[in-house]
Design a protein around this motif. Sequence first.
Motif, PDB file in Angstrom:
ATOM      1  N   UNK A 252      34.540  38.862  36.196  1.00 23.16           N
ATOM      2  CA  UNK A 252      34.108  39.730  37.289  1.00 23.16           C
ATOM      3  C   UNK A 252      35.226  40.034  38.292  1.00 23.16           C
ATOM      4  N   UNK A 253      36.193  39.150  38.391  1.00 25.36           N
ATOM      5  CA  UNK A 253      37.283  39.352  39.339  1.00 25.36           C
ATOM      6  C   UNK A 253      38.603  39.147  38.610  1.00 25.36           C
ATOM      7  N   UNK A 254      39.472  40.093  38.771  1.00 22.89           N
ATOM      8  CA  UNK A 254      40.811  39.959  38.208  1.00 22.89           C
ATOM      9  C   UNK A 254      41.649  39.188  39.222  1.00 22.89           C
ATOM     10  N   UNK A 255      41.940  37.932  38.924  1.00 21.46           N
ATOM     11  CA  UNK A 255      42.640  37.069  39.878  1.00 21.46           C
ATOM     12  C   UNK A 255      44.074  37.524  40.152  1.00 21.46           C
ATOM     13  N   UNK A 256      44.618  38.339  39.269  1.00 17.88           N
ATOM     14  CA  UNK A 256      45.980  38.820  39.512  1.00 17.88           C
ATOM     15  C   UNK A 256      46.058  39.618  40.809  1.00 17.88           C
ATOM     16  N   UNK A 257      44.949  40.234  41.212  1.00 18.18           N
ATOM     17  CA  UNK A 257      44.957  41.000  42.454  1.00 18.18           C
ATOM     18  C   UNK A 257      44.926  40.097  43.679  1.00 18.18           C
ATOM     19  N   UNK A 258      44.676  38.796  43.491  1.00 20.00           N
ATOM     20  CA  UNK A 258      44.562  37.851  44.599  1.00 20.00           C
ATOM     21  C   UNK A 258      45.879  37.147  44.926  1.00 20.00           C
TER      22      UNK A 258
END
Length: 175
Positions: free
Chosen positions: A16-22
């Motif tokens: 659900x969340x692409x952690x690369x954007x974090x």
Amino acid sequence: MADTAKDQEYEILTPPTDLRSKVRELTPREAKKFDPVKAAEAALERLAPHFGNWMDNETRDLLSAWESIKIDGLNEGTMATLYQAAHNIKGQALTLGFPLVGDVAAGFCHLIETIPSPDKLPPELAERYVEAIRAMVTEGAKDDANKTGVALLETLSSVTDAYLAQFPKKDGAKD
């Protein structure tokens, strides 16, 4: 004929969340200066004030598991909960600055792992382990500098070894 990937049903799961954007990617210059060990040590230093509270929480879980046994009796389920609580303490104690408590919890885990069935767990000895862990965390008996804690660990270990000597060794068990 064996099924091939084309023949099998499958589903691709997308997180659900692409952690690369974090996270921010380091520049080459920042990457050269970055020391992951130093960063981890700094993170531990920031978290260290909370370690005592975390050990208190783990101890409460152990006490709760022991209370469940006193209320519901000793069975596979209550024993598993007690073991998990002791195992969590064993695993986290060193990181949280309580290596002596970890040694006591390891001895308790060994006792639970070695007995042939839940009905063979001596309630008095189990309660001594639970109370020892509670007391050591409450009193801050963190390491070998605490002579009372060391003596308590040695006594528990000796009594446990004597009790376990009556059971045949399981295949592959260490002496």
